[in-house]
Design a protein around this motif. Structure first.
Motif, PDB file in Angstrom:
ATOM      1  N   MET A   1      16.902 -24.705 -16.319  1.00 53.07           N
ATOM      2  CA  MET A   1      17.962 -25.368 -15.550  1.00 53.07           C
ATOM      3  C   MET A   1      19.327 -25.095 -16.148  1.00 53.07           C
ATOM      4  O   MET A   1      19.532 -25.259 -17.339  1.00 53.07           O
ATOM      5  CB  MET A   1      17.720 -26.897 -15.573  1.00 53.07           C
ATOM      6  CG  MET A   1      16.596 -27.316 -14.651  1.00 53.07           C
ATOM      7  SD  MET A   1      17.141 -27.507 -12.978  1.00 53.07           S
ATOM      8  CE  MET A   1      15.636 -28.003 -12.241  1.00 53.07           C
ATOM      9  N   ASP A   2      20.267 -24.668 -15.312  1.00 50.03           N
ATOM     10  CA  ASP A   2      21.611 -24.376 -15.799  1.00 50.03           C
ATOM     11  C   ASP A   2      22.403 -25.661 -16.006  1.00 50.03           C
ATOM     12  O   ASP A   2      23.120 -25.831 -16.961  1.00 50.03           O
ATOM     13  CB  ASP A   2      22.369 -23.495 -14.793  1.00 50.03           C
ATOM     14  CG  ASP A   2      21.899 -22.037 -14.898  1.00 50.03           C
ATOM     15  OD1 ASP A   2      21.949 -21.365 -13.861  1.00 50.03           O
ATOM     16  OD2 ASP A   2      21.468 -21.629 -16.012  1.00 50.03           O
ATOM     17  N   ASN A   3      22.167 -26.524 -15.186  1.00 47.69           N
ATOM     18  CA  ASN A   3      22.985 -27.759 -15.220  1.00 47.69           C
ATOM     19  C   ASN A   3      22.105 -28.974 -14.909  1.00 47.69           C
ATOM     20  O   ASN A   3      22.146 -29.537 -13.823  1.00 47.69           O
ATOM     21  CB  ASN A   3      24.112 -27.634 -14.184  1.00 47.69           C
ATOM     22  CG  ASN A   3      25.161 -28.722 -14.375  1.00 47.69           C
ATOM     23  OD1 ASN A   3      25.037 -29.551 -15.266  1.00 47.69           O
ATOM     24  ND2 ASN A   3      26.153 -28.687 -13.536  1.00 47.69           N
ATOM     25  N   PRO A   4      21.305 -29.350 -15.984  1.00 46.07           N
ATOM     26  CA  PRO A   4      20.373 -30.452 -15.718  1.00 46.07           C
ATOM     27  C   PRO A   4      21.107 -31.776 -15.506  1.00 46.07           C
ATOM     28  O   PRO A   4      20.707 -32.597 -14.697  1.00 46.07           O
ATOM     29  CB  PRO A   4      19.511 -30.482 -16.987  1.00 46.07           C
ATOM     30  CG  PRO A   4      20.236 -29.730 -18.041  1.00 46.07           C
ATOM     31  CD  PRO A   4      21.255 -28.858 -17.400  1.00 46.07           C
ATOM     32  N   GLY A   5      22.247 -31.922 -16.216  1.00 44.24           N
ATOM     33  CA  GLY A   5      23.032 -33.181 -16.076  1.00 44.24           C
ATOM     34  C   GLY A   5      23.516 -33.359 -14.652  1.00 44.24           C
ATOM     35  O   GLY A   5      23.447 -34.447 -14.094  1.00 44.24           O
ATOM     36  N   GLY A   6      23.990 -32.264 -14.032  1.00 44.49           N
ATOM     37  CA  GLY A   6      24.521 -32.333 -12.669  1.00 44.49           C
ATOM     38  C   GLY A   6      23.454 -32.758 -11.702  1.00 44.49           C
ATOM     39  O   GLY A   6      23.698 -33.577 -10.813  1.00 44.49           O
ATOM     40  N   SER A   7      22.258 -32.266 -11.859  1.00 43.97           N
ATOM     41  CA  SER A   7      21.142 -32.615 -10.970  1.00 43.97           C
ATOM     42  C   SER A   7      20.797 -34.086 -11.090  1.00 43.97           C
ATOM     43  O   SER A   7      20.532 -34.772 -10.107  1.00 43.97           O
ATOM     44  CB  SER A   7      19.932 -31.749 -11.350  1.00 43.97           C
ATOM     45  OG  SER A   7      18.796 -32.167 -10.645  1.00 43.97           O
TER      46      SER A   7
ATOM     47  N   THR B   1      20.945 -39.587  -9.041  1.00 48.19           N
ATOM     48  CA  THR B   1      21.427 -40.977  -9.142  1.00 48.19           C
ATOM     49  C   THR B   1      22.296 -41.338  -7.937  1.00 48.19           C
ATOM     50  O   THR B   1      22.153 -42.425  -7.343  1.00 48.19           O
ATOM     51  CB  THR B   1      22.247 -41.153 -10.450  1.00 48.19           C
ATOM     52  OG1 THR B   1      21.506 -40.581 -11.513  1.00 48.19           O
ATOM     53  CG2 THR B   1      22.523 -42.621 -10.722  1.00 48.19           C
ATOM     54  N   LEU B   2      23.183 -40.399  -7.567  1.00 41.64           N
ATOM     55  CA  LEU B   2      24.068 -40.641  -6.426  1.00 41.64           C
ATOM     56  C   LEU B   2      23.263 -40.887  -5.152  1.00 41.64           C
ATOM     57  O   LEU B   2      23.534 -41.818  -4.392  1.00 41.64           O
ATOM     58  CB  LEU B   2      24.996 -39.433  -6.225  1.00 41.64           C
ATOM     59  CG  LEU B   2      26.378 -39.518  -6.895  1.00 41.64           C
ATOM     60  CD1 LEU B   2      27.109 -38.185  -6.738  1.00 41.64           C
ATOM     61  CD2 LEU B   2      27.225 -40.644  -6.318  1.00 41.64           C
TER      62      LEU B   2
END
Ligand code: ZN
Ligand code: ZN
Length: 155
Positions: free
Chosen positions: A1-7, A12-13
């Motif tokens: 995953m390149d951007n696990p935080g964004g996912s 959450t959103l």
């Protein structure tokens, strides 16, 4: 995953949005339910009132009828009483007239004041003298009309 935080943020959103949507739907549903319940309660109250009103109107009509019937009975009784009173009065007059007639027949002679009257004077037609006194009387002892003739009365 390149951007696990964004996912994660996206998840959450999305979750938040779903919850808000659920809340929104819930509040909409409860609002509709509240309105429906209110409407039902209003209808029931109106129906109860109508039933009550018609019952009260029926009772009032019944009372009115009772009052009218009592008034009719009262009027009938009064009428009956009036008729009885009139009848009583009529008989009282008849009795009075009979007594007066008997009184006149028992009347003592206007000449001697002793013997019973048995001669009728003419023209006044008063039964006013005994047979013995009549020849001496020139006028009727009751009304003083000059005697033209005298007749023996059948008593
Ligand atoms: Zn006499
Ligand atoms: Zn006379």
């Amino acid at each position: 995953m390149d951007n696990p935080g964004g996912s994660e943020i996206l998840t959450t959103l999305l979750q938040n949005q779903t919850m808000e949507l659920d809340l929104f739907i819930n509040s909409q549903q409860s609002e509709r339910l509240r309105t429906a319940l209110e409407e039902q309660s209003r209808r029931q109250t109106a129906l109860l009132l109508r039933t009550h009103q018609s019952r009260i109107q029926f009772l009032i009509a019944q009372k009115d009828e009772e009052v009218a019937a009592a008034a009719r009975r009262g009027a009938e009784l009064r009428e009956c009483l009036d008729r009885t009173e009139m009848e009583k009065e009529r008989w009282r007059r008849v009795a009075q007239e009979n007594e007066a007639r008997i009184g006149r027949l028992r009347m003592s002679c206007g000449g001697c004041n002793r013997r019973r009257c048995c001669v009728v004077m003419v023209p006044c037609r008063h039964l006013c003298s005994c047979r013995e006194c009549e020849p001496q009387l020139e006028s009727c002892p009751v009304c003083k009309t000059v005697k033209k003739a005298a007749i023996d009365a059948f008593l």
